[in-house]
Design an enzyme around this catalytic site. Structure first.
Site, PDB file in Angstrom:
ATOM      1  N   ARG A   1     -27.087 -13.942  43.955  1.00 52.17           N
ATOM      2  CA  ARG A   1     -27.364 -12.581  43.496  1.00 52.17           C
ATOM      3  C   ARG A   1     -28.563 -12.551  42.550  1.00 52.17           C
ATOM      4  O   ARG A   1     -29.422 -11.671  42.639  1.00 52.17           O
ATOM      5  CB  ARG A   1     -26.124 -11.999  42.806  1.00 52.17           C
ATOM      6  CG  ARG A   1     -24.943 -11.820  43.747  1.00 52.17           C
ATOM      7  CD  ARG A   1     -23.752 -11.177  43.046  1.00 52.17           C
ATOM      8  NE  ARG A   1     -22.589 -11.130  43.916  1.00 52.17           N
ATOM      9  CZ  ARG A   1     -22.378 -10.208  44.836  1.00 52.17           C
ATOM     10  NH1 ARG A   1     -23.253  -9.220  44.998  1.00 52.17           N
ATOM     11  NH2 ARG A   1     -21.298 -10.244  45.596  1.00 52.17           N
TER      12      ARG A   1
ATOM     13  N   THR B   1     -17.728 -11.212  46.047  1.00 59.11           N
ATOM     14  CA  THR B   1     -18.134 -12.183  47.062  1.00 59.11           C
ATOM     15  C   THR B   1     -16.901 -12.665  47.818  1.00 59.11           C
ATOM     16  O   THR B   1     -15.858 -12.938  47.225  1.00 59.11           O
ATOM     17  CB  THR B   1     -18.845 -13.384  46.421  1.00 59.11           C
ATOM     18  OG1 THR B   1     -20.006 -12.918  45.729  1.00 59.11           O
ATOM     19  CG2 THR B   1     -19.275 -14.394  47.480  1.00 59.11           C
TER      20      THR B   1
ATOM     21  N   LEU C   1     -16.088 -17.986  43.290  1.00 59.89           N
ATOM     22  CA  LEU C   1     -16.758 -16.889  43.976  1.00 59.89           C
ATOM     23  C   LEU C   1     -16.475 -15.640  43.158  1.00 59.89           C
ATOM     24  O   LEU C   1     -15.327 -15.402  42.772  1.00 59.89           O
ATOM     25  CB  LEU C   1     -16.219 -16.717  45.406  1.00 59.89           C
ATOM     26  CG  LEU C   1     -16.508 -17.839  46.400  1.00 59.89           C
ATOM     27  CD1 LEU C   1     -15.817 -17.555  47.732  1.00 59.89           C
ATOM     28  CD2 LEU C   1     -18.010 -18.004  46.617  1.00 59.89           C
ATOM     29  N   ASP C   2     -17.496 -14.843  42.868  1.00 61.49           N
ATOM     30  CA  ASP C   2     -17.278 -13.688  42.014  1.00 61.49           C
ATOM     31  C   ASP C   2     -16.470 -12.609  42.729  1.00 61.49           C
ATOM     32  O   ASP C   2     -16.175 -12.709  43.924  1.00 61.49           O
ATOM     33  CB  ASP C   2     -18.596 -13.148  41.457  1.00 61.49           C
ATOM     34  CG  ASP C   2     -19.532 -12.610  42.527  1.00 61.49           C
ATOM     35  OD1 ASP C   2     -19.055 -11.939  43.463  1.00 61.49           O
ATOM     36  OD2 ASP C   2     -20.748 -12.834  42.420  1.00 61.49           O
ATOM     37  N   LEU C   3     -16.109 -11.577  41.987  1.00 63.32           N
ATOM     38  CA  LEU C   3     -15.197 -10.543  42.476  1.00 63.32           C
ATOM     39  C   LEU C   3     -15.670  -9.920  43.787  1.00 63.32           C
ATOM     40  O   LEU C   3     -14.869  -9.661  44.696  1.00 63.32           O
ATOM     41  CB  LEU C   3     -15.041  -9.465  41.406  1.00 63.32           C
ATOM     42  CG  LEU C   3     -14.073  -8.321  41.706  1.00 63.32           C
ATOM     43  CD1 LEU C   3     -12.638  -8.829  41.737  1.00 63.32           C
ATOM     44  CD2 LEU C   3     -14.224  -7.204  40.670  1.00 63.32           C
TER      45      LEU C   3
END
Length: 251
Positions: free
Chosen positions: A194, A110, A106-108
């Site tokens: 996204r 999220t 999971l990105d920063l």
């Protein structure tokens, strides 16, 4: 069936001792021996059927499999260490007795459900697109989206790395300026949600993963983790035939 050859640093990491970066450091420091000979090359090939590996003069023993579910907060990286010293999900775990790796990322910016384990076969199966393990997200878009735009998400749209698979999309509510919707994907490309929203000339203001397959966040608090129940783990591993049926229902 003969086990495949593996590099020494990979063997140490898969045994749950630490990250591959740490394993390379330990090997270079002379802490690992193969067949009583100290090996300083982390890329040394090991035959798991014949070779005997010692770590700090003790036989290498694989740790028991551990399965965790974490409610990742926004602002944490899904990595072990960050060169910029930003917080990572490992800052939230404490001592779980073995080294675990995230199942996907999971990105920063999220938040939401994240699995971590030292069972690499389990992780690979969850991430394998052939099994179509669904991931469900709550999304806040930067503007109001039309029904036609949500349909584009449902039926798949073209990204730089090819067309997306069909997705389940449900409009939850519209405020004066924003659309809140739920999307369920059966693939896991980098920043996929996204990028899909950006393909509609909008952006994502908030993104939360709320489910992986049948697993839900439930009452788990943000920043907290718990062990996965055996029944939950079994439910996350559908057979290929069932996975294909689930994928068909998304079309």
């Amino acid at each position: 069936m003969k086990k495949p050859l593996k590099t020494l640093e990979r063997v140490l990491s898969k045994a749950g001792l630490g990250s591959r970066t740490e394993a390379r450091r330990w090997i270079s420091a002379g802490r690992v021996a193969v067949n009583r000979k100290v090996i300083l090359n982390p890329d040394h090939w090991v035959d798991m059927d014949r070779d005997k590996i010692l770590f700090d003069a003790k036989p290498l023993v694989r740790k028991e499999h551990v399965y965790l579910v974490l409610y990742k907060p926004k602002g944490y990286l899904t990595t072990y260490k960050d060169p910029e010293n930003r917080p990572t999900v490992y800052n939230l775990l404490g001592d779980v007795g073995t080294f675990v790796v995230p199942v996907g990322r999971l990105d920063l910016d999220t938040s939401g459900l994240l699995l971590l384990t030292n069972d690499t076969q389990f992780a690979e199966r969850i991430m394998n697109p052939d099994f179509h393990v669904a991931k469900r997200y709550l999304v806040k878009a930067s503007r109001l989206l039309t029904d036609e735009e949500l349909d584009r998400l449902r039926h798949g749209l073209e990204l730089e790395d090819g067309p997306t698979r069909p997705a389940l999309v449900e409009r939850l509510r519209d405020s004066e300026k924003y659309t809140h919707f739920e999307i369920t994907l059966t693939e896991g490309r980098n920043r996929q949600v996204r990028r899909m929203v950006e393909a509609l000339d909008a952006s994502v203001l908030k993104l939360v993963r709320v489910a992986i397959g049948p697993l839900r966040i439930g009452a788990l608090e943000v920043g907290k983790w718990r062990y996965l129940e055996p029944g939950e783990r079994a439910a996350l591993l559908p057979q290929r035939s069932l996975a294909r049926k689930a994928s068909t229902r998304l079309v």
